[in-house]
Motif scaffolding. Structure first.
Motif, PDB file in Angstrom:
ATOM      1  N   GLY A 176      29.561 126.070  27.089  1.00 34.72           N
ATOM      2  CA  GLY A 176      30.691 125.737  27.826  1.00 34.72           C
ATOM      3  C   GLY A 176      31.297 124.248  27.898  1.00 34.72           C
ATOM      4  O   GLY A 176      31.674 123.669  28.847  1.00 34.72           O
ATOM      5  N   CYS A 177      30.880 123.473  26.702  1.00 32.23           N
ATOM      6  CA  CYS A 177      31.533 122.110  26.786  1.00 32.23           C
ATOM      7  C   CYS A 177      33.039 122.238  26.586  1.00 32.23           C
ATOM      8  O   CYS A 177      33.405 122.904  25.902  1.00 32.23           O
ATOM      9  N   SER A 178      33.685 121.198  27.543  1.00 30.62           N
ATOM     10  CA  SER A 178      35.141 120.993  26.993  1.00 30.62           C
ATOM     11  C   SER A 178      35.412 119.919  26.171  1.00 30.62           C
ATOM     12  O   SER A 178      36.528 119.911  25.520  1.00 30.62           O
ATOM     13  N   TRP A 179      34.588 118.982  25.822  1.00 31.15           N
ATOM     14  CA  TRP A 179      34.696 117.952  25.113  1.00 31.15           C
ATOM     15  C   TRP A 179      33.251 117.193  24.704  1.00 31.15           C
ATOM     16  O   TRP A 179      32.392 117.586  25.419  1.00 31.15           O
ATOM     17  N   SER A 180      33.396 116.353  23.622  1.00 32.39           N
ATOM     18  CA  SER A 180      32.124 116.009  23.307  1.00 32.39           C
ATOM     19  C   SER A 180      32.446 114.505  22.697  1.00 32.39           C
ATOM     20  O   SER A 180      33.533 114.496  21.972  1.00 32.39           O
ATOM     21  N   LYS A 181      31.249 113.692  22.538  1.00 37.51           N
ATOM     22  CA  LYS A 181      31.486 112.295  21.599  1.00 37.51           C
ATOM     23  C   LYS A 181      30.385 112.121  21.126  1.00 37.51           C
ATOM     24  O   LYS A 181      29.165 112.179  21.885  1.00 37.51           O
ATOM     25  N   ALA A 182      30.042 111.516  20.076  1.00 40.35           N
ATOM     26  CA  ALA A 182      28.890 110.925  19.231  1.00 40.35           C
ATOM     27  C   ALA A 182      28.925 109.630  18.964  1.00 40.35           C
ATOM     28  O   ALA A 182      29.874 108.996  18.827  1.00 40.35           O
ATOM     29  N   ALA A 183      27.599 109.158  18.980  1.00 35.40           N
ATOM     30  CA  ALA A 183      27.329 107.822  18.572  1.00 35.40           C
ATOM     31  C   ALA A 183      26.030 107.659  17.774  1.00 35.40           C
ATOM     32  O   ALA A 183      25.232 108.216  18.270  1.00 35.40           O
ATOM     33  N   SER A 184      26.102 107.052  16.618  1.00 37.99           N
ATOM     34  CA  SER A 184      24.915 106.786  15.774  1.00 37.99           C
ATOM     35  C   SER A 184      23.989 106.072  16.656  1.00 37.99           C
ATOM     36  O   SER A 184      24.239 105.180  17.382  1.00 37.99           O
ATOM     37  N   TYR A 185      22.661 106.327  16.453  1.00 40.51           N
ATOM     38  CA  TYR A 185      21.649 105.675  17.100  1.00 40.51           C
ATOM     39  C   TYR A 185      20.395 105.036  16.416  1.00 40.51           C
ATOM     40  O   TYR A 185      19.646 104.655  16.680  1.00 40.51           O
ATOM     41  N   GLY A 186      20.640 104.923  15.090  1.00 38.09           N
ATOM     42  CA  GLY A 186      19.763 104.468  14.401  1.00 38.09           C
ATOM     43  C   GLY A 186      18.666 105.230  13.639  1.00 38.09           C
ATOM     44  O   GLY A 186      18.294 106.219  14.562  1.00 38.09           O
ATOM     45  N   GLY A 187      18.100 105.036  12.623  1.00 37.21           N
ATOM     46  CA  GLY A 187      17.099 105.859  12.404  1.00 37.21           C
ATOM     47  C   GLY A 187      17.517 107.183  11.864  1.00 37.21           C
ATOM     48  O   GLY A 187      16.462 108.164  11.960  1.00 37.21           O
ATOM     49  N   GLY A 188      18.608 107.411  11.291  1.00 35.79           N
ATOM     50  CA  GLY A 188      19.024 108.999  11.363  1.00 35.79           C
ATOM     51  C   GLY A 188      19.256 109.846  12.482  1.00 35.79           C
ATOM     52  O   GLY A 188      18.800 110.937  12.354  1.00 35.79           O
ATOM     53  N   LYS A 189      19.443 108.955  13.534  1.00 32.03           N
ATOM     54  CA  LYS A 189      19.516 109.897  14.771  1.00 32.03           C
ATOM     55  C   LYS A 189      20.996 109.442  15.541  1.00 32.03           C
ATOM     56  O   LYS A 189      21.766 108.469  15.080  1.00 32.03           O
ATOM     57  N   MET A 190      21.657 110.260  16.288  1.00 28.31           N
ATOM     58  CA  MET A 190      22.632 110.248  17.035  1.00 28.31           C
ATOM     59  C   MET A 190      22.468 110.692  18.503  1.00 28.31           C
ATOM     60  O   MET A 190      21.522 111.279  18.889  1.00 28.31           O
ATOM     61  N   VAL A 191      23.439 110.077  19.456  1.00 29.56           N
ATOM     62  CA  VAL A 191      23.227 110.606  20.916  1.00 29.56           C
ATOM     63  C   VAL A 191      24.669 111.271  21.071  1.00 29.56           C
ATOM     64  O   VAL A 191      25.809 110.925  20.537  1.00 29.56           O
ATOM     65  N   LEU A 192      24.700 112.590  21.407  1.00 28.03           N
ATOM     66  CA  LEU A 192      25.812 113.277  21.613  1.00 28.03           C
ATOM     67  C   LEU A 192      26.054 113.721  23.272  1.00 28.03           C
ATOM     68  O   LEU A 192      25.173 114.354  23.890  1.00 28.03           O
TER      69      LEU A 192
END
Length: 367
Positions: free
Chosen positions: A302-318
């Motif tokens: 039920g998400c209405s929107w999302s934003k992602a950012a790279s976090y280093g070491g092949g990771k992201m925060v979503l």
């Protein structure tokens, strides 16, 4: 029992670390993740004094200690000024699934002043540049520099033109500010100029911009492989600052997905498709989209929107918006056969209330 006997029982043997020379003590703590410092400050007066001392951060600087931090621009109702938060992550995901209070959360940075809405934000080194936007309902040309080491802000020279809602990316030490509103409507991209800021010389230059979707709003942009990828409602564009040419104008494959709030890891573009309920990946070399596998049922519905950012070491925060703001840390890897798989390290509510994330900026903070 006498008072002297009680005092004798309370007396604790000295900690071995208390006998260490100050230089060695500082060197040890300088190598510890900054996320542990609030806990260390509760151990003893010596720790509490050290984590607040300039000597510790000077030593971290000598060691070249950097930490990937996520800074988040948040508006209360999408019409108020921007306030800055940072994502506080407990190292190694400890305590993320214990069923108690959240160990990961968005924390307000009170030392930073409110900033213009619909500004453009880019990170260079340990700093964030905040450019343009709406201030007191007027478009501004102002530029602020946020020092992520001290959480202070200072004004810089204004941009040549006032714009809001531009796309901005950094390529080879130069900040490109493209399009945006130069009138009263935030839903128009009427600016026919491109502004380029050289972070070395601190000089702005105006460049003529190709005729990309004049009068349309930009929704998203990323820097990938030395080029700037941009998206409007009607088209996607790829700009090469070296040759000053655009490629794949109207490319149906790139534009076939609504890649909003995206990030880049190892020259692959990722975004969370709130309609399709999946994390998608675009490989510019193959010019193809794929779905990241292994995440089924692990992210909130039920998400209405999302934003992602790279976090280093092949990771992201979503970041995902439901009635609250959720955040997941996801590791991605390409496996044999070319498929991309993801692993959810943790997923929690990091902020409650009527807030909206306008942008999130990963910063490699040198401390």
């Amino acid at each position: 029992m006498s008072s002297s006997e009680i005092r004798a029982q309370k007396k604790q043997p000295p900690s071995p670390i208390s006998s260490l020379p100050e230089e060695i003590f500082v060197d040890i703590v300088a190598r510890v993740s900054r996320s542990y410092y609030p806990t260390l400050s509760q151990v003893s007066r010596r720790f509490r004094s050290l984590v607040a001392s300039p000597e510790l951060y000077a030593r971290r600087s000598v060691l070249g200690r950097t930490e990937q931090c996520i800074y988040v621009a948040i508006s209360k109702d999408q019409t108020s000024d921007i306030h800055w938060f940072t994502l506080c992550i407990k190292p190694n995901g400890e305590g993320a699934s214990g069923g108690g209070a959240s160990d990961h959360r968005l924390v307000h940075i009170p030392s930073l002043p409110p900033m213009p809405l619909q500004g453009s934000y880019v990170a260079v080194g340990s700093n964030i540049f905040v450019m343009g936007g709406f201030q007191d309902w007027s478009i501004t040309s102002s530029v602020s520099l946020i020092d992520c080491r001290s959480h202070t802000a200072q004004p810089l020279a204004d941009m040549p033109k006032a714009v809001a809602g531009s796309v901005a990316q950094v390529i080879d030490g130069k900040i490109y500010v493209i399009g945006g509103a130069n009138g009263h409507s935030p839903m128009k991209s009427r600016s026919r100029t491109m502004m380029v800021f050289d972070t070395e010389t601190e000089v702005w230059k105006l460049k003529s911009r190709p005729d990309w979707e004049q009068g349309k709003v930009w929704f998203s942009s990323v820097a990938m492989g030395g080029k700037i990828y941009m998206r409007t409602c009607y088209n996607s564009f790829v700009y090469d600052p070296v040759t000053s040419t655009d490629y794949f104008v109207g490319d149906e494959v790139l534009h076939s997905k609504e890649w909003l709030g995206s990030c880049v890891i190892d020259d692959v573009l990722y975004y969370y498709d709130v309609r399709g309920k999946c994390l998608r990946a675009y490989d510019p070399k193959l010019r193809s989209w794929g779905v990241v596998k292994g995440l089924e049922g692990l992210l909130p519905r039920g998400c209405s929107w999302s934003k992602a950012a790279s976090y280093g070491g092949g990771k992201m925060v979503l970041f995902m918006q439901t009635e609250e703001i959720w955040c997941a840390e996801i590791a991605v890897e390409r496996r044999q056969g070319g498929e991309i798989w993801g692993t959810v390290e943790w997923c929690e509510v990091v902020l409650g209330g009527n807030f909206r994330i306008m942008d999130c900026v990963p910063v490699a903070v040198l401390l």
